[in-house]
Design a protein around this motif. Structure first.
Motif, PDB file in Angstrom:
ATOM      1  N   THR A  62       0.837  -1.210   0.000  1.00  0.00           N
ATOM      2  CA  THR A  62       0.000   0.000   0.000  1.00  0.00           C
ATOM      3  C   THR A  62       0.864   1.249   0.000  1.00  0.00           C
ATOM      4  N   LEU A  63       1.934   1.236   0.802  1.00  0.00           N
ATOM      5  CA  LEU A  63       2.845   2.388   0.828  1.00  0.00           C
ATOM      6  C   LEU A  63       3.509   2.572  -0.531  1.00  0.00           C
ATOM      7  N   LEU A  64       3.866   1.469  -1.166  1.00  0.00           N
ATOM      8  CA  LEU A  64       4.466   1.531  -2.494  1.00  0.00           C
ATOM      9  C   LEU A  64       3.500   2.179  -3.494  1.00  0.00           C
ATOM     10  N   LYS A  65       2.216   1.804  -3.400  1.00  0.00           N
ATOM     11  CA  LYS A  65       1.204   2.398  -4.278  1.00  0.00           C
ATOM     12  C   LYS A  65       1.073   3.899  -4.035  1.00  0.00           C
ATOM     13  N   GLU A  66       1.138   4.299  -2.767  1.00  0.00           N
ATOM     14  CA  GLU A  66       1.048   5.724  -2.434  1.00  0.00           C
ATOM     15  C   GLU A  66       2.189   6.505  -3.078  1.00  0.00           C
ATOM     16  N   TRP A  67       3.401   5.973  -2.943  1.00  0.00           N
ATOM     17  CA  TRP A  67       4.561   6.658  -3.522  1.00  0.00           C
ATOM     18  C   TRP A  67       4.435   6.747  -5.041  1.00  0.00           C
ATOM     19  N   GLN A  68       3.935   5.675  -5.652  1.00  0.00           N
ATOM     20  CA  GLN A  68       3.753   5.709  -7.102  1.00  0.00           C
ATOM     21  C   GLN A  68       2.706   6.744  -7.492  1.00  0.00           C
ATOM     22  N   ARG A  69       1.598   6.771  -6.766  1.00  0.00           N
ATOM     23  CA  ARG A  69       0.503   7.705  -7.049  1.00  0.00           C
ATOM     24  C   ARG A  69       0.957   9.159  -6.905  1.00  0.00           C
ATOM     25  N   ASP A  70       1.789   9.423  -5.906  1.00  0.00           N
ATOM     26  CA  ASP A  70       2.217  10.789  -5.617  1.00  0.00           C
ATOM     27  C   ASP A  70       3.495  11.183  -6.348  1.00  0.00           C
ATOM     28  N   GLY A  71       3.980  10.310  -7.233  1.00  0.00           N
ATOM     29  CA  GLY A  71       5.199  10.625  -7.977  1.00  0.00           C
ATOM     30  C   GLY A  71       6.456  10.580  -7.140  1.00  0.00           C
ATOM     31  N   LEU A  72       6.429   9.826  -6.058  1.00  0.00           N
ATOM     32  CA  LEU A  72       7.579   9.738  -5.150  1.00  0.00           C
ATOM     33  C   LEU A  72       8.372   8.446  -5.316  1.00  0.00           C
ATOM     34  N   LEU A  73       7.955   7.606  -6.252  1.00  0.00           N
ATOM     35  CA  LEU A  73       8.639   6.329  -6.438  1.00  0.00           C
ATOM     36  C   LEU A  73       9.765   6.502  -7.458  1.00  0.00           C
ATOM     37  N   ASN A  74      10.718   7.348  -7.112  1.00  0.00           N
ATOM     38  CA  ASN A  74      11.845   7.609  -8.005  1.00  0.00           C
ATOM     39  C   ASN A  74      13.153   7.134  -7.388  1.00  0.00           C
ATOM     40  N   MET A  75      13.070   6.118  -6.558  1.00  0.00           N
ATOM     41  CA  MET A  75      14.252   5.479  -5.986  1.00  0.00           C
ATOM     42  C   MET A  75      14.018   3.976  -5.997  1.00  0.00           C
ATOM     43  N   PRO A  76      15.065   3.161  -6.057  1.00  0.00           N
ATOM     44  CA  PRO A  76      14.895   1.704  -6.052  1.00  0.00           C
ATOM     45  C   PRO A  76      14.300   1.236  -4.726  1.00  0.00           C
ATOM     46  N   VAL A  77      13.316   0.342  -4.806  1.00  0.00           N
ATOM     47  CA  VAL A  77      12.690  -0.211  -3.604  1.00  0.00           C
ATOM     48  C   VAL A  77      12.794  -1.729  -3.648  1.00  0.00           C
ATOM     49  N   ILE A  78      13.324  -2.305  -2.589  1.00  0.00           N
ATOM     50  CA  ILE A  78      13.435  -3.755  -2.455  1.00  0.00           C
ATOM     51  C   ILE A  78      12.449  -4.193  -1.375  1.00  0.00           C
ATOM     52  N   MET A  79      11.506  -5.048  -1.733  1.00  0.00           N
ATOM     53  CA  MET A  79      10.507  -5.536  -0.790  1.00  0.00           C
ATOM     54  C   MET A  79      11.069  -6.705   0.014  1.00  0.00           C
ATOM     55  N   MET A  80      10.592  -6.850   1.251  1.00  0.00           N
ATOM     56  CA  MET A  80      11.030  -7.946   2.120  1.00  0.00           C
ATOM     57  C   MET A  80       9.809  -8.590   2.776  1.00  0.00           C
ATOM     58  N   SER A  81       9.841  -9.902   2.904  1.00  0.00           N
ATOM     59  CA  SER A  81       8.763 -10.594   3.620  1.00  0.00           C
ATOM     60  C   SER A  81       9.155 -12.038   3.867  1.00  0.00           C
ATOM     61  N   GLY A  82       8.627 -12.574   4.952  1.00  0.00           N
ATOM     62  CA  GLY A  82       8.863 -13.987   5.244  1.00  0.00           C
ATOM     63  C   GLY A  82       7.681 -14.851   4.896  1.00  0.00           C
ATOM     64  N   HIS A  83       6.587 -14.226   4.477  1.00  0.00           N
ATOM     65  CA  HIS A  83       5.386 -15.013   4.206  1.00  0.00           C
ATOM     66  C   HIS A  83       4.532 -14.378   3.123  1.00  0.00           C
ATOM     67  N   ALA A  84       5.153 -13.765   2.139  1.00  0.00           N
ATOM     68  CA  ALA A  84       4.388 -13.169   1.040  1.00  0.00           C
ATOM     69  C   ALA A  84       3.977 -14.256   0.041  1.00  0.00           C
ATOM     70  N   THR A  85       2.859 -14.031  -0.613  1.00  0.00           N
ATOM     71  CA  THR A  85       2.399 -14.962  -1.639  1.00  0.00           C
ATOM     72  C   THR A  85       2.979 -14.565  -2.991  1.00  0.00           C
ATOM     73  N   ILE A  86       2.838 -15.444  -3.958  1.00  0.00           N
ATOM     74  CA  ILE A  86       3.294 -15.145  -5.311  1.00  0.00           C
ATOM     75  C   ILE A  86       2.578 -13.904  -5.838  1.00  0.00           C
ATOM     76  N   ASP A  87       1.274 -13.825  -5.600  1.00  0.00           N
ATOM     77  CA  ASP A  87       0.500 -12.685  -6.089  1.00  0.00           C
ATOM     78  C   ASP A  87       1.001 -11.374  -5.496  1.00  0.00           C
TER      79      ASP A  87
END
Length: 240
Positions: A62-87
């Motif tokens: 959700t935070l990633l979507k916010e940054w994209q929506r507001d034009g703030l996703l102009n830096m590399p982002v690496i996601m982390m999780s121990g239990h994320a699904t493929i989707d």
């Protein structure tokens, strides 16, 4: 040297990543939730962000979507999780995440992903598009092609070598391997990790070197994890 923002609600993970990346010469800022990450991003642009997916206030996607929506996703982002699904992994990379790391994160995978993130020129946010296109009528090889597509879609363009998690057979009741599904997520995860490490410690006679090799963890990370879970290797070695 780079300015790296680490966003994770687990204090142990924040401290560990800050220590590792600090030893590599980077300046690390830690945020324990999405709100702190928003405040930091409003003031400056980090060179790289390590963003946890599951957090109590606002999840990482959700935070990633916010940054994209507001034009703030102009830096590399690496996601982390121990239990994320493929989707979830597919959605994050479609939105604009550069990479995905599975917890517990092996030291070499972390450093490699960070190096790739810092050396890559950030591309403009990609427009939302369907993941798949219509295909011709089914042929004998269609099922095989679909399987390959589903596997590669887990993390398009990633170089970490993380394979999709194996499917979990549904349990017949609210318990699986002695763990209750009625527990809060954090407690259930800690209980599973405790049982996982105790199993390997007993199996390897308490040898931290062999356990580190079996679990894919760097020894320092392994010691920290066992301490966090309250697992005592010396006692378990006597059971092996």
């Amino acid at each position: 040297m780079a300015n790296i923002l680490v966003v994770d609600d687990e204090m142990g993970i924040r401290e560990l990543l800050s220590e590792i990346l600090g030893d590599e010469g980077h300046v690390v800022t830690a945020a324990e939730n999405a709100q702190q990450a928003r405040e930091f991003r409003a003031q400056s642009t980090p060179d790289l962000v390590l963003l946890d997916i599951w957090m109590p206030d606002t999840d990482g996607v959700t935070l990633l979507k916010e940054w994209q929506r507001d034009g703030l996703l102009n830096m590399p982002v690496i996601m982390m999780s121990g239990h994320a699904t493929i989707d979830t992994a597919v959605e994050a990379t479609r939105i604009g995440a550069l990479n995905f790391l599975e917890k517990p994160i092996a030291l070499q995978k972390l450093l490699k992903a960070v190096q790739q993130g810092l050396s890559r020129t950030q591309e403009p946010p990609r427009p939302t598009a369907p993941l798949y296109h219509a295909r011709p009528a089914a042929s004998p090889s269609t099922s095989d092609q679909a399987a390959v597509a589903a596997t590669t879609a887990y993390a398009p363009g990633l170089q970490t070598g993380i394979a999709p998690p194996a499917p979990i057979a549904p349990a017949s009741d609210s318990h699986l391997f002695g763990l209750s599904f009625d527990l809060p997520l954090r407690e259930a995860r800690d209980a599973f990790e405790r049982a996982y490490f105790e199993h390997h410690l007993v199996r390897e006679g308490g040898s931290m070197t062999r356990v580190a090799e079996k679990t894919g963890l760097e020894r320092t990370h392994l010691y920290r994890k066992l301490k966090q879970l309250g697992v005592e290797p010396s006692k378990l070695s006597k059971k092996g």
